[in-house]
Design an enzyme around this catalytic site. Structure first.
Site, PDB file in Angstrom:
ATOM      1  N   GLU A   1      -0.275 -17.738  -6.422  1.00  0.00           N
ATOM      2  CA  GLU A   1       0.648 -18.686  -7.075  1.00  0.00           C
ATOM      3  C   GLU A   1       1.968 -18.004  -7.413  1.00  0.00           C
ATOM      4  OE1 GLU A   1      -2.151 -19.980 -10.043  1.00  0.00           O
ATOM      5  OE2 GLU A   1      -3.278 -21.006  -8.474  1.00  0.00           O
TER       6      GLU A   1
ATOM      7  N   GLY B   1      -8.544 -23.310  -5.905  1.00  0.00           N
ATOM      8  CA  GLY B   1      -8.392 -24.580  -6.615  1.00  0.00           C
ATOM      9  C   GLY B   1      -8.615 -25.809  -5.749  1.00  0.00           C
TER      10      GLY B   1
ATOM     11  N   HIS C   1      -0.846 -12.609  -7.590  1.00  0.00           N
ATOM     12  CA  HIS C   1      -1.638 -13.821  -7.342  1.00  0.00           C
ATOM     13  C   HIS C   1      -0.860 -14.729  -6.394  1.00  0.00           C
ATOM     14  CE1 HIS C   1      -3.652 -17.640  -8.019  1.00  0.00           C
ATOM     15  NE2 HIS C   1      -4.678 -16.938  -8.429  1.00  0.00           N
TER      16      HIS C   1
ATOM     17  N   GLU D   1      -8.373 -13.467  -1.850  1.00  0.00           N
ATOM     18  CA  GLU D   1      -8.355 -14.880  -2.209  1.00  0.00           C
ATOM     19  C   GLU D   1      -7.673 -15.683  -1.103  1.00  0.00           C
ATOM     20  OE1 GLU D   1      -8.699 -15.494  -6.689  1.00  0.00           O
ATOM     21  OE2 GLU D   1      -6.583 -15.170  -6.287  1.00  0.00           O
TER      22      GLU D   1
ATOM     23  N   LYS E   1      -5.031 -18.854 -16.059  1.00  0.00           N
ATOM     24  CA  LYS E   1      -3.730 -19.411 -15.645  1.00  0.00           C
ATOM     25  C   LYS E   1      -3.008 -19.999 -16.853  1.00  0.00           C
ATOM     26  CE  LYS E   1      -5.725 -20.209 -11.130  1.00  0.00           C
ATOM     27  NZ  LYS E   1      -5.635 -20.876  -9.848  1.00  0.00           N
TER      28      LYS E   1
ATOM     29  N   SER F   1     -12.483 -20.988  -5.444  1.00  0.00           N
ATOM     30  CA  SER F   1     -13.508 -22.007  -5.715  1.00  0.00           C
ATOM     31  C   SER F   1     -14.916 -21.424  -5.867  1.00  0.00           C
ATOM     32  CB  SER F   1     -13.473 -23.098  -4.630  1.00  0.00           C
ATOM     33  OG  SER F   1     -12.213 -23.745  -4.639  1.00  0.00           O
TER      34      SER F   1
ATOM     35  N   ASN G   1      -9.477 -15.989 -14.529  1.00  0.00           N
ATOM     36  CA  ASN G   1      -8.024 -16.189 -14.561  1.00  0.00           C
ATOM     37  C   ASN G   1      -7.766 -17.576 -15.154  1.00  0.00           C
ATOM     38  OD1 ASN G   1      -5.306 -16.490 -14.058  1.00  0.00           O
ATOM     39  ND2 ASN G   1      -5.501 -16.614 -11.818  1.00  0.00           N
TER      40      ASN G   1
HETATM   41  C1  PEP Z   1      -7.654 -18.134  -8.646  1.00  0.00           C
HETATM   42  O1  PEP Z   1      -6.687 -18.798  -8.949  1.00  0.00           O
HETATM   43  O2  PEP Z   1      -7.593 -16.903  -8.695  1.00  0.00           O
HETATM   44  C2  PEP Z   1      -8.855 -18.840  -8.232  1.00  0.00           C
HETATM   45  C3  PEP Z   1      -9.745 -18.185  -7.546  1.00  0.00           C
HETATM   46  O3  PEP Z   1      -8.955 -20.163  -8.580  1.00  0.00           O
HETATM   47  P1  PEP Z   1     -10.208 -21.137  -8.331  1.00  0.00           P
HETATM   48  O4  PEP Z   1     -11.429 -20.380  -8.744  1.00  0.00           O
HETATM   49  O5  PEP Z   1      -9.941 -22.315  -9.220  1.00  0.00           O
HETATM   50  O6  PEP Z   1     -10.202 -21.480  -6.891  1.00  0.00           O
END
Ligand code: PEP
Length: 255
Positions: free
Chosen positions: A100, A176, A98, A170, A14, A216, A12
């Site tokens: 976000e 992040g 997601h 998630e 973003k 992460s 992703n």
């Molecule tokens: C995400 O935004 O879907 C995600 C898992 O981000 P990160 O890997 O940076 O934690």
């Protein structure tokens, strides 16, 4: 232990990467991942790079995903993108709900369910994201939050559609932040989600649905996470922005 579900890794990106940067990244990924057949590999660039990335991956094992789509097919919806428009670029997957978008665009489970239905109507596979915040986890509400999101965001899907849907677990506190869920925490949530799918749909569906972990994921923790029986891949943010780290996550997971 071998799983009968094929692992799926999605990057992703973003709101990162100009077209030139996206093409650079894809060039690296094609080299790094050329021989991988054991896992499905998906990149989800911003809308503006879909066209060029689509052409660049034509002769590869990398598939294209989008980061969102409209629940509507056509019309006066300024700024929105319809499934049929994504299909013009051979997009096969679309990330929906997601955290976000749940947070900044206030997307509800009801809206996400409409998008999931629209994506299936266009033969796009949705990657539906669910996950609890830190205060929800600390308050002992993780399962309740996941149940509400799963029941709400997947409402109305039939069994065939559910089988073709990917879920991304998630935990919001791990996205992040550099804080990864432990493999036990991830497995516990994934097992819970699979059991719930068994109740809401049926056992056959539950056994087939792929559940990604996201939050992460890095080359150093991927293998341990993927070794869990109910973890079927990863949705990767930060570490998917660089070809070596995304490729190493995949290689370490299958190797
Ligand atoms: C995400 O935004 O879907 C995600 C898992 O981000 P990160 O890997 O940076 O934690």
């Amino acid at each position: 232990m071998t799983k009968d579900r094929k692992l799926i890794f999605a990057g992703n990106w973003k709101m990162n990467k100009t077209v030139a940067e996206a093409l650079d990244l894809v060039r690296g990924l094609k080299i790094e991942l050329a021989n991988i057949k054991e896992a499905d590999i998906v990149v989800c660039p911003p809308f503006t790079a879909l066209s060029e990335v689509s052409k660049a991956i034509l002769d590869s094992n990398i598939r294209l995903g989008a980061q969102d789509m409209s629940p509507n097919n056509v019309g006066a919806f300024t700024g929105e993108i319809a499934a049929v428009m994504l299909k013009e670029f051979s997009v096969r997957y679309v990330i929906l709900g997601h955290s976000e978008r749940r947070q900044y665009q206030k997307e509800s489970d009801e809206l996400i369910a409409k998008k999931a239905a629209a994506s299936h109507a266009a033969s796009l596979k949705p990657i539906v994201c669910v996950g609890e915040t830190l205060s929800e986890r600390d308050g002992g509400n993780t399962q309740q939050v996941l149940e509400t999101q799963i029941r709400g965001s997947l409402a109305g899907l039939n069994k065939d559609q559910m089988t073709e849907t990917i879920i991304a677990y998630e935990p919001v506190w791990a996205i992040g932040t550099g804080k990864t869920a432990t493999s036990d925490q991830a497995e516990e949530a994934h097992r819970f989600i699979r059991q719930l799918l068994g109740q809401v749909f049926d056992e056959t569906v539950a056994r087939k649905v792929r559940i990604q972990y996201g939050g992460s994921v890095k080359p150093s923790n991927a293998r341990e996470l993927m070794s869990q029986p109910d973890v079927d891949g990863a949705l990767v943010g930060g570490a998917s922005l660089e070809s070596r780290s995304f490729a190493d996550i995949i290689k370490n997971s299958i190797g």
